[in-house]
Design a protein around this motif. Structure first.
Motif, mmCIF file in Angstrom:
data_model
loop_
_atom_site.group_PDB
_atom_site.id
_atom_site.type_symbol
_atom_site.label_atom_id
_atom_site.label_comp_id
_atom_site.label_asym_id
_atom_site.label_seq_id
_atom_site.Cartn_x
_atom_site.Cartn_y
_atom_site.Cartn_z
ATOM 1 N N GLU A 196 -10.555 12.982 -25.747
ATOM 2 C CA GLU A 196 -10.910 12.498 -27.082
ATOM 3 C C GLU A 196 -9.818 11.603 -27.649
ATOM 4 O O GLU A 196 -10.107 10.558 -28.243
ATOM 5 C CB GLU A 196 -11.158 13.681 -28.015
ATOM 6 N N GLN A 197 -8.566 12.005 -27.454
ATOM 7 C CA GLN A 197 -7.458 11.197 -27.965
ATOM 8 C C GLN A 197 -7.358 9.876 -27.206
ATOM 9 O O GLN A 197 -7.149 8.824 -27.798
ATOM 10 C CB GLN A 197 -6.150 11.969 -27.866
ATOM 11 N N PHE A 198 -7.538 9.928 -25.892
ATOM 12 C CA PHE A 198 -7.514 8.703 -25.097
ATOM 13 C C PHE A 198 -8.643 7.773 -25.520
ATOM 14 O O PHE A 198 -8.452 6.563 -25.654
ATOM 15 C CB PHE A 198 -7.621 9.035 -23.602
ATOM 16 N N SER A 199 -9.807 8.344 -25.751
ATOM 17 C CA SER A 199 -10.957 7.556 -26.192
ATOM 18 C C SER A 199 -10.688 6.920 -27.556
ATOM 19 O O SER A 199 -11.027 5.749 -27.785
ATOM 20 C CB SER A 199 -12.200 8.437 -26.250
ATOM 21 N N ALA A 200 -10.067 7.675 -28.460
ATOM 22 C CA ALA A 200 -9.747 7.141 -29.790
ATOM 23 C C ALA A 200 -8.735 6.002 -29.685
ATOM 24 O O ALA A 200 -8.868 4.980 -30.368
ATOM 25 C CB ALA A 200 -9.207 8.245 -30.683
#
Length: 175
Positions: free
Chosen positions: A5-9
């Motif tokens: 999720e953080q990488f995607s953000a």
């Protein structure tokens, strides 16, 4: 560790940033093209106006027309240069502000990720976490210093341009 999720953000933020810079570049290009079209129309109108009804009775009349056209041309070039400088200066300021915002967001997100990693890190990794925090602080400080230096240089360049423009005046053919 960095989660999906953080990488995607982060990825989404990078794509949004790139699109913002592309939009700003396109907007600046549109403004410069509009300025060029407007300047071309004004030059054509001035040349047409100067040439209409002109009768040269002697060389002094030709010289007077040349001086009148040159002075009008100088004024147009000066106005165009100022307008183009304003467009580019505004674009540079907008891009710098957007870049500063992106870097600030990156530093904030990186600090949050380091804190999250520190909470779940195994014992004995405290020096590594401290090194990461120190490196992040150093990069933030370096960016801040570079930003301040760039602003000072831009302010100096702008004041120099304004001073130079104020000291340059068209030479009139009148004596």
């Amino acid at each position: 560790m960095i989660g999906n999720e953080q990488f995607s953000a982060w990825n989404k933020a990078n794509v949004d940033g790139a699109l913002d810079f592309a939009r700003l570049s396109l907007h600046t290009t549109e403004r410069l093209l509009a300025l060029n079209v407007e300047a071309s129309r004004a030059v054509l109108a001035d040349v047409t106006k100067s040439a209409q009804g002109f009768e040269a009775k002697d060389f002094q009349d030709v010289g007077a027309l040349r001086n009148r056209v040159a002075e009008a041309g100088w004024n147009k070039v000066s106005a165009y240069s100022k307008a183009a400088y304003d467009v580019l200066s505004n674009a540079q300021a907008e891009m710098a502000a957007a870049w500063e915002q992106r870097v600030a967001e990156f530093h904030h997100q990186s600090a949050a990720a380091i804190e999250k990693a520190a909470k779940s890190a195994p014992a004995g990794t405290e020096p590594f976490i401290a090194l990461l925090k120190s490196g992040l602080a150093a990069s933030a400080s370096a960016f801040d210093t570079a930003t301040k230096a760039t602003r000072q240089f831009n302010n100096y360049a702008e004041s120099s341009m304004k001073a130079a423009a104020a000291n340059v005046a068209p030479k009139s053919g009148k004596k």
